[in-house]
Every structure is written in structure tokens, then in C-alpha cells.
Design an enzyme around this catalytic site. Structure first.
Site, PDB file in Angstrom:
ATOM      1  N   GLU A  73      46.901  18.414  -1.667  1.00  0.00           N
ATOM      2  CA  GLU A  73      47.842  18.231  -3.038  1.00  0.00           C
ATOM      3  C   GLU A  73      49.243  18.823  -2.722  1.00  0.00           C
ATOM      4  O   GLU A  73      50.263  18.196  -3.172  1.00  0.00           O
ATOM      5  CB  GLU A  73      47.108  19.002  -4.058  1.00  0.00           C
ATOM      6  CG  GLU A  73      47.703  18.891  -5.354  1.00  0.00           C
ATOM      7  CD  GLU A  73      46.703  19.305  -6.445  1.00  0.00           C
ATOM      8  OE1 GLU A  73      45.833  18.827  -6.519  1.00  0.00           O
ATOM      9  OE2 GLU A  73      47.300  19.999  -7.340  1.00  0.00           O
ATOM     10  N   ASP A  74      49.184  19.861  -1.940  1.00  0.00           N
ATOM     11  CA  ASP A  74      50.580  20.476  -2.102  1.00  0.00           C
ATOM     12  C   ASP A  74      51.652  20.402  -0.596  1.00  0.00           C
ATOM     13  O   ASP A  74      52.799  20.422  -0.690  1.00  0.00           O
ATOM     14  CB  ASP A  74      50.253  22.182  -2.058  1.00  0.00           C
ATOM     15  CG  ASP A  74      49.912  22.473  -3.448  1.00  0.00           C
ATOM     16  OD1 ASP A  74      50.179  21.584  -4.538  1.00  0.00           O
ATOM     17  OD2 ASP A  74      49.379  23.753  -3.696  1.00  0.00           O
TER      18      ASP A  74
END
Ligand code: ZN
Length: 189
Positions: A73-74
Site C-alpha cells: 500500500e505504501d
């Protein structure tokens, strides 16, 4: 990210240490949103520690997935990267707790609640641990620039996600409730 050298040893503990190293490298340029700006990997380590309270004894893969839960996600790690480094089950678990970044924030938050009841138990353990870690951080070192309403909204939303996870583990749930109570006191809205 440049590849993390792999240890030839592949015992469960060696795999866990490799995942911790991988997470630290993946998040090396990232800090937590709080005023303390803690290294991001502190959160990954806390989530791993929490997950291990409730994981099946000896299940190192759920602990590895907890360490890696924010990498896709990051920081642009891909599912294929995780499969190559840690195998299919770890990748699958991480994807279960990864938001679809093509959606707006509102939809992502709504979908976390909608998807939670359908996740396997291991993924729900990661989710509850993640929210517990985030609520603790909200009390200890609130995010820079978040007003009272945003803080209170997060606290309410985190409880809705955990509620949607259903029963998992009594100790982990109690730790979440404790973090939630403190966060509610700190940020009543
Ligand atoms: Zn997280």
C-alpha cells in the site's frame, strides 16, 4: 527498492528476521504521521508483536505478513515481490489487508468495514493489530495537522472495522478495547 540480501538460512526465525529487515528497508524513507515522526517500521514491528499474541503457535507466516502489511500500500512493493521473497500465503495475507489506492479515501474506508467479515482469521488478526497500533499512536503522538473531528472520526471508524472482524482472540480484542477507550478519552470529538 533495491533487493535485500537474502540469508541462505531458511529456518522460521531466519525468515522472520529477513521480513523485519525487508520491512525496515522498504519503509526507510517513511515516518509515522505523529508529532514524534517515529520511523514507520516501528508500527510494523508493533503490529507483528500484537499478531503473535493471537496467532497459532509456530505460525511464522502470519507474523511475516504483519511485518510487511503496509509495504504494498505504501512503498510500491508488489504482490509478485512478496511471492518471490516470502511465498504465496504471505503475499495473499498482505493483499487481504491492502487498500485499493485507485479508490477515494471514503470508499477505501467503507470497503474495509464491508470486507472485514469475509477475511480469513489470520488477516483479521493483522487488521485488529493494525488498528490497535494506530489508536495507541493517536493517543501517544497524534498526527500533525489532524483536527479534533478527524481524530474522533478515525477512532470511531477503527472500532467499526474491528467490530466487523467479529470474534477472533480474547486477549487481542481486549487490547484493542483498551486502546480504543484511551483514544476515545483523548479525542472525544
Ligand atoms: Zn499499518
Amino acid at each position: 527498492m533495491s533487493p535485500v540480501p537474502t540469508s541462505p538460512a531458511r529456518s522460521p526465525l531466519a525468515r522472520l528476521a529477513h521480513a523485519a529487515h525487508f520491512a525496515a528497508r522498504a519503509h526507510k524513507d517513511q515516518q509515522r504521521k505523529g508529532i514524534d515522526a517515529e520511523p514507520y517500521v516501528n508500527h510494523c514491528l508493533e503490529v507483528c508483536e500484537l499478531v503473535l499474541i493471537a496467532a497459532e503457535p509456530g505460525d511464522v507466516e502470519v507474523a511475516i505478513a504483519a511485518l510487511l502489511h503496509d509495504t504494498v500500500e505504501d512503498v510500491g512493493v508488489t504482490r509478485a515481490d512478496l511471492v518471490a521473497e516470502f511465498g504465496e500465503r504471505v503475499a495473499e495475507l498482505v493483499m487481504h489487508v491492502t487498500d485499493d489506492k485507485t479508490l477515494c479515501k471514503h470508499d477505501r474506508k467503507r470497503l474495509q468495514i464491508e470486507h472485514a467479515p469475509h477475511l480469513p482469521r489470520d488477516a483479521r488478526l493483522i487488521k485488529i493489530s493494525d488498528k490497535t497500533s494506530n489508536l495507541r499512536a493517536l493517543v501517544r503522538t497524534p498526527p500533525v495537522g489532524w483536527g479534533p473531528e478527524r481524530l474522533a472520526d478515525y477512532v470511531v471508524w477503527a472500532a467499526a472495522v474491528v467490530e466487523a472482524c467479529g470474534p477472533t482472540d480474547a486477549v487481542l480484542e481486549a487490547l484493542f478495547r483498551e486502546a480504543h477507550a484511551e483514544a476515545t478519552r483523548a479525542h472525544p470529538g
